[in-house]
Scaffold this motif. Structure first.
Motif, PDB file in Angstrom:
ATOM      1  N   LEU A 259     153.040  13.551 -54.377  1.00  0.00           N
ATOM      2  CA  LEU A 259     152.436  14.757 -54.927  1.00  0.00           C
ATOM      3  C   LEU A 259     153.509  15.811 -55.157  1.00  0.00           C
ATOM      4  N   ASP A 260     153.120  16.860 -55.845  1.00  0.00           N
ATOM      5  CA  ASP A 260     153.971  18.031 -56.021  1.00  0.00           C
ATOM      6  C   ASP A 260     153.650  18.992 -54.881  1.00  0.00           C
ATOM      7  N   ASN A 261     154.636  19.319 -54.058  1.00  0.00           N
ATOM      8  CA  ASN A 261     154.388  20.232 -52.942  1.00  0.00           C
ATOM      9  C   ASN A 261     153.928  21.608 -53.414  1.00  0.00           C
ATOM     10  N   LEU A 262     154.246  21.982 -54.642  1.00  0.00           N
ATOM     11  CA  LEU A 262     153.785  23.251 -55.206  1.00  0.00           C
ATOM     12  C   LEU A 262     152.511  23.089 -56.031  1.00  0.00           C
ATOM     13  N   GLY A 263     152.080  21.847 -56.251  1.00  0.00           N
ATOM     14  CA  GLY A 263     150.890  21.574 -57.044  1.00  0.00           C
ATOM     15  C   GLY A 263     149.688  21.338 -56.148  1.00  0.00           C
ATOM     16  N   LYS A 264     149.281  20.059 -56.001  1.00  0.00           N
ATOM     17  CA  LYS A 264     148.178  19.745 -55.096  1.00  0.00           C
ATOM     18  C   LYS A 264     148.519  20.188 -53.675  1.00  0.00           C
ATOM     19  N   GLY A 265     149.804  20.363 -53.377  1.00  0.00           N
ATOM     20  CA  GLY A 265     150.214  20.830 -52.066  1.00  0.00           C
ATOM     21  C   GLY A 265     150.209  22.332 -51.900  1.00  0.00           C
ATOM     22  N   ALA A 266     149.877  23.098 -52.934  1.00  0.00           N
ATOM     23  CA  ALA A 266     149.888  24.570 -52.805  1.00  0.00           C
ATOM     24  C   ALA A 266     149.091  25.203 -53.942  1.00  0.00           C
ATOM     25  N   SER A 267     149.781  25.559 -55.036  1.00  0.00           N
ATOM     26  CA  SER A 267     149.161  26.350 -56.101  1.00  0.00           C
ATOM     27  C   SER A 267     148.045  25.600 -56.819  1.00  0.00           C
ATOM     28  N   GLY A 268     148.266  24.333 -57.111  1.00  0.00           N
ATOM     29  CA  GLY A 268     147.236  23.558 -57.782  1.00  0.00           C
ATOM     30  C   GLY A 268     145.971  23.450 -56.953  1.00  0.00           C
ATOM     31  N   ALA A 269     146.131  23.292 -55.637  1.00  0.00           N
ATOM     32  CA  ALA A 269     144.973  23.218 -54.750  1.00  0.00           C
ATOM     33  C   ALA A 269     144.214  24.540 -54.737  1.00  0.00           C
ATOM     34  N   ALA A 270     144.963  25.652 -54.752  1.00  0.00           N
ATOM     35  CA  ALA A 270     144.311  26.964 -54.772  1.00  0.00           C
ATOM     36  C   ALA A 270     143.511  27.152 -56.056  1.00  0.00           C
ATOM     37  N   ILE A 271     144.066  26.739 -57.188  1.00  0.00           N
ATOM     38  CA  ILE A 271     143.346  26.852 -58.460  1.00  0.00           C
ATOM     39  C   ILE A 271     142.112  25.956 -58.456  1.00  0.00           C
ATOM     40  N   GLN A 272     142.235  24.762 -57.911  1.00  0.00           N
ATOM     41  CA  GLN A 272     141.086  23.850 -57.840  1.00  0.00           C
ATOM     42  C   GLN A 272     139.956  24.486 -57.032  1.00  0.00           C
ATOM     43  N   SER A 273     140.283  25.064 -55.872  1.00  0.00           N
ATOM     44  CA  SER A 273     139.260  25.730 -55.067  1.00  0.00           C
ATOM     45  C   SER A 273     138.696  26.956 -55.789  1.00  0.00           C
ATOM     46  N   LEU A 274     139.562  27.714 -56.457  1.00  0.00           N
ATOM     47  CA  LEU A 274     139.120  28.884 -57.212  1.00  0.00           C
ATOM     48  C   LEU A 274     138.106  28.478 -58.276  1.00  0.00           C
ATOM     49  N   ASN A 275     138.409  27.423 -59.006  1.00  0.00           N
ATOM     50  CA  ASN A 275     137.478  26.941 -60.032  1.00  0.00           C
ATOM     51  C   ASN A 275     136.129  26.590 -59.428  1.00  0.00           C
ATOM     52  N   ILE A 276     136.167  25.873 -58.311  1.00  0.00           N
ATOM     53  CA  ILE A 276     134.921  25.441 -57.672  1.00  0.00           C
ATOM     54  C   ILE A 276     134.125  26.648 -57.182  1.00  0.00           C
ATOM     55  N   MET A 277     134.805  27.634 -56.598  1.00  0.00           N
ATOM     56  CA  MET A 277     134.127  28.832 -56.093  1.00  0.00           C
ATOM     57  C   MET A 277     133.484  29.634 -57.215  1.00  0.00           C
ATOM     58  N   CYS A 278     134.050  29.518 -58.425  1.00  0.00           N
ATOM     59  CA  CYS A 278     133.529  30.269 -59.571  1.00  0.00           C
ATOM     60  C   CYS A 278     132.572  29.444 -60.423  1.00  0.00           C
ATOM     61  N   GLY A 279     132.251  28.234 -59.997  1.00  0.00           N
ATOM     62  CA  GLY A 279     131.335  27.400 -60.748  1.00  0.00           C
ATOM     63  C   GLY A 279     131.905  26.840 -62.030  1.00  0.00           C
ATOM     64  N   LEU A 280     133.229  26.727 -62.092  1.00  0.00           N
ATOM     65  CA  LEU A 280     133.908  26.205 -63.275  1.00  0.00           C
ATOM     66  C   LEU A 280     134.305  24.749 -63.061  1.00  0.00           C
ATOM     67  N   PRO A 281     134.582  23.998 -64.133  1.00  0.00           N
ATOM     68  CA  PRO A 281     135.120  22.642 -63.947  1.00  0.00           C
ATOM     69  C   PRO A 281     136.371  22.688 -63.076  1.00  0.00           C
ATOM     70  N   GLU A 282     136.443  21.839 -62.040  1.00  0.00           N
ATOM     71  CA  GLU A 282     137.479  21.975 -61.033  1.00  0.00           C
ATOM     72  C   GLU A 282     138.891  21.761 -61.571  1.00  0.00           C
ATOM     73  N   THR A 283     139.049  21.059 -62.677  1.00  0.00           N
ATOM     74  CA  THR A 283     140.385  20.771 -63.192  1.00  0.00           C
ATOM     75  C   THR A 283     140.877  21.785 -64.231  1.00  0.00           C
ATOM     76  N   THR A 284     140.079  22.814 -64.519  1.00  0.00           N
ATOM     77  CA  THR A 284     140.477  23.802 -65.506  1.00  0.00           C
ATOM     78  C   THR A 284     141.797  24.445 -65.103  1.00  0.00           C
ATOM     79  N   GLY A 285     142.768  24.398 -65.989  1.00  0.00           N
ATOM     80  CA  GLY A 285     144.063  25.008 -65.714  1.00  0.00           C
ATOM     81  C   GLY A 285     145.022  24.129 -64.928  1.00  0.00           C
ATOM     82  N   LEU A 286     144.549  22.973 -64.459  1.00  0.00           N
ATOM     83  CA  LEU A 286     145.424  22.093 -63.693  1.00  0.00           C
ATOM     84  C   LEU A 286     146.263  21.239 -64.621  1.00  0.00           C
ATOM     85  N   ARG A 287     147.398  20.792 -64.104  1.00  0.00           N
ATOM     86  CA  ARG A 287     148.326  19.950 -64.873  1.00  0.00           C
ATOM     87  C   ARG A 287     148.262  18.541 -64.304  1.00  0.00           C
ATOM     88  N   LEU A 288     147.403  17.733 -64.902  1.00  0.00           N
ATOM     89  CA  LEU A 288     147.144  16.397 -64.383  1.00  0.00           C
ATOM     90  C   LEU A 288     147.793  15.335 -65.254  1.00  0.00           C
TER      91      LEU A 288
END
Length: 308
Positions: free
Chosen positions: A279-308
């Motif tokens: 994994l990317d320590n700054l991606g799913k290991g940090a910033s990407g995980a935060a964005i994923q949770s942010l999306n879920i908390m806001c009722g948005l598709p969880e991968t929005t804005g992620l680099r997959l």
């Protein structure tokens, strides 16, 4: 109406990468403090109270202070530090393990650590399924890019005469240990052997196991099949097929990525196995995980804005 979002610690590595993933997104209205305000307690308190959601990209003590500053506001918080990963009242921000609904309905979400993300993704589902014992003495060997160590370590690895390899954690008291034990449901702390290599980002986390010594005689094929089933519905986590890779590499100049790849590599009889997460320590290991949770908390598709 756009969600008002405040990133406390936006000038740090994790904060900057979160900002990059939010570029061009109209769902969020960022509350931004200038350089002078970033260290002003009153300005930070006002921003925390004005936000719908705040993401804390701070050292542990500063993150605890920010939570106190936000008291009485009703602001929802994602904490990217390690301050609240095993704390009561906080939801662990690993939706694949904890469940999307838990994060969607949480006020306080703790972002998983980078090393624990790899370890837990491999081990937690298998312990839950009864394929791996909860009381096994697990060992974790891992290497990471140097960006996860903060500004001082980044400067050290980018200076002339930079080290080629840095092993650490020899006090056996790394801050990730409680997180690994709790969220994997283990009876004992793991033995954790972390190291840093001269790549900016990226991480390989490995758990070697002697399956033949375990009750129930699990095999590599069983473990791989169980992980494949567990992650079948997620677009973020991929389980590789059974072909053993000739090598696994970290690119010194890899671009950011937010996915997680798991390998279950067994020997000919299947009784010995190396569980490996990349994994990317700054991606799913940090910033990407935060964005994923942010999306879920806001009722948005969880991968929005992620680099997959």
């Amino acid at each position: 109406m756009a969600t008002r979002l405040f990133i406390d610690g936006a000038a740090g590595t994790t904060g900057l990468e979160i900002r990059e993933r939010l570029q061009g997104r109209s769902e969020f209205d960022l509350i931004i403090l200038d350089d002078a305000q970033r260290k002003d307690e009153s300005a930070r308190r006002d921003a925390l109270h004005a936000a719908d959601i705040a993401i804390l990209c701070l050292p542990d003590d500063a993150a605890k202070e920010a939570v106190k500053l936000a008291e009485g506001s009703g602001t929802r918080i994602i904490d990217a530090s390690s301050a609240h990963r095993v704390a009561d009242g906080w939801t662990y921000g690993f939706p694949e393990l904890i469940g999307h609904d838990a994060i969607a309905n949480a006020q306080f979400v703790s972002n998983p650590g980078c090393y624990p993300t790899g370890f837990l993704a491999l081990v937690a589902p298998l312990v839950r399924a009864g394929l791996l014992p909860a009381d096994w003495p697990y060992t974790v060997n891992a290497v990471s890019g140097y960006s996860g160590g903060g500004n001082a370590l980044i400067a050290r690895f980018e200076a002339d005469g930079a080290p080629a390899f840095r092993a650490y954690g020899y006090d056996m008291a790394h801050k990730h240990l409680p997180e690994m034990q709790l969220h994997a449901g283990l009876a004992h702390p793991v033995i954790f052997a972390p190291a840093v290599v001269p790549a900016y980002r990226g991480m390989v986390v490995e758990v070697p196991l002697h399956l033949g010594a375990m009750a129930g005689d699990p095999t590599a094929d069983q473990l791989r099949a169980a992980l494949s089933d567990f992650y079948a519905a997620t677009p973020v986590v991929t389980v590789a097929d059974g072909a053993a890779p000739g090598e696994l590499l970290l690119d010194r100049k890899a671009p950011p990525w937010d996915s997680l790849t798991l390998h279950v590599i067994g020997n000919a009889g299947g009784w010995n196995v190396r569980l490996v997460a990349v994994l990317d320590n700054l991606g799913k290991g940090a910033s990407g995980a935060a964005i994923q949770s942010l999306n879920i908390m806001c009722g948005l598709p969880e991968t929005t804005g992620l680099r997959l």
